[in-house]
Design a protein around this motif. Structure first.
Motif, PDB file in Angstrom:
ATOM      1  N   GLU A 163       5.284  -5.739   4.246  1.00 33.80           N
ATOM      2  CA  GLU A 163       6.468  -5.100   4.826  1.00 33.80           C
ATOM      3  C   GLU A 163       6.461  -3.593   4.609  1.00 33.80           C
ATOM      4  N   SER A 164       6.074  -3.173   3.402  1.00 34.09           N
ATOM      5  CA  SER A 164       6.073  -1.745   3.078  1.00 34.09           C
ATOM      6  C   SER A 164       5.256  -1.531   1.801  1.00 34.09           C
ATOM      7  N   PRO A 179       3.413   6.984   1.642  1.00 37.23           N
ATOM      8  CA  PRO A 179       3.807   5.690   2.199  1.00 37.23           C
ATOM      9  C   PRO A 179       2.599   4.926   2.735  1.00 37.23           C
ATOM     10  N   ASN A 230       0.839   2.823   5.409  1.00 32.44           N
ATOM     11  CA  ASN A 230       0.930   2.559   6.846  1.00 32.44           C
ATOM     12  C   ASN A 230       0.542   1.097   7.047  1.00 32.44           C
ATOM     13  N   THR A 231       1.544   0.242   7.253  1.00 32.16           N
ATOM     14  CA  THR A 231       1.275  -1.201   7.306  1.00 32.16           C
ATOM     15  C   THR A 231       0.416  -1.578   8.505  1.00 32.16           C
ATOM     16  N   GLU A 277       7.542  -7.880  -4.516  1.00 33.22           N
ATOM     17  CA  GLU A 277       6.907  -6.582  -4.733  1.00 33.22           C
ATOM     18  C   GLU A 277       5.931  -6.667  -5.904  1.00 33.22           C
ATOM     19  N   LYS A 304       4.927  -4.413  -0.962  1.00 36.68           N
ATOM     20  CA  LYS A 304       6.049  -5.340  -0.825  1.00 36.68           C
ATOM     21  C   LYS A 304       5.791  -6.276   0.351  1.00 36.68           C
TER      22      LYS A 304
END
Length: 269
Positions: free
Chosen positions: A33-34, A79, A81-82, A169, A206
């Motif tokens: 998800e992230s 971050p 990048n999924t 997570e 996560k």
């Protein structure tokens, strides 16, 4: 008595039909998800950059963030990048990161830029990879520029698999890091093979629960499911079952026996 050939044909046909008619199991899975990764380059290096005599500046962009403690930058967060992240069931693959960082000091004599960062995981081996532009000059020397595209900057050991099969997570910390050939070009003060005890890569992923595609059909407001049109694989299955029934009938097998051999099959009235 039935011949061995006929019996074998019946058994094969019945098994084929039964497998085609068996319900398909839709197991629950998880999907990324992230996430975020951190990299502090080297704790003492970041401290040095922020010393007054260096006159340094630290700039983040494209989603990267500074981690600040006690008024000083101590880390960078990128971050995940999924869409660009590809990990297999063992946690091996590429973790794509968004964000860029630029570190400048000594009034332009040192200018380091990182972008397109990725973490590559292969068993217990990890690599932090990036694009970079390094511009600098030692006192009295001409300014030089070095660039790299998708180059390994630091390596690290992955003691535990980053694979996950459940929602939630998970966080990982990889330290120390080891300088690569390109890392030496970028930082100059650190040489290829140097182990940076205060160099750390962190990772948080996560996952959320995700059900595999449910059987086709539409949900009505009342909650009842309307069957989907029998097209594609559904109609193909029906055709195969019809062919199997025809084979059994040609072998002289009665309708009652066919119904017993093929679960779910009912002769038309």
């Amino acid at each position: 008595h039935m011949s061995r050939t006929s019996a074998l044909a019946i058994a094969t046909a019945a098994a084929t039909a039964a497998s085609l008619l068996a319900p398909i199991a839709h197991a629950d899975t998880v999907q990324l998800e992230s996430g975020a990764a951190t990299w502090n380059m080297k704790a003492s290096f970041l401290k040095y950059i922020q010393a007054p005599f260096v006159a340094g500046t630290i700039t983040v962009s494209e989603g990267a963030e500074k981690v600040v403690e006690g008024g000083k930058v101590t880390n960078f967060s990128f971050p995940v990048n999924t869409a660009g992240t590809k990990l297999d069931n063992n946690g091996n693959g590429t973790i794509d990161l968004d964000g860029a960082v630029r570190v400048e000091g000594h009034h332009g004599a040192m200018d380091i830029q990182f972008s397109d960062l990725k973490l590559l995981i292969n068993g217990t081996e990890g690599i932090l990879q990036a694009d970079y532009v390094r511009t600098g000059a030692m006192p009295g020397n001409e300014t030089t520029t070095s660039t790299g595209d998708d180059k390994p900057i630091m390596t690290f050991t992955v003691p535990n698999s980053v694979a996950t099969d459940k929602a939630g997570e998970q966080s990982f910390t990889f330290t120390p890091t080891t300088v690569t050939e390109d890392g030496e070009i970028i930082f100059e003060s650190y040489k290829k093979g140097d182990v940076l005890d205060d160099g750390t890569v962190g990772l948080t992923l996560k996952y959320n629960e995700k059900k595999d595609d449910a059987p086709s059909g539409t949900q009505t407001p009342g909650g009842a499911k309307t069957p989907a049109p029998q097209t594609g694989s559904g109609s193909s299955t029906g055709a195969v079952v019809a062919a199997v029934v025809a084979v059994l009938a040609a072998l002289g097998i009665g309708g009652a026996l066919i119904s017993g051999l093929i679960p779910g099959f009912k002769l038309p009235l």
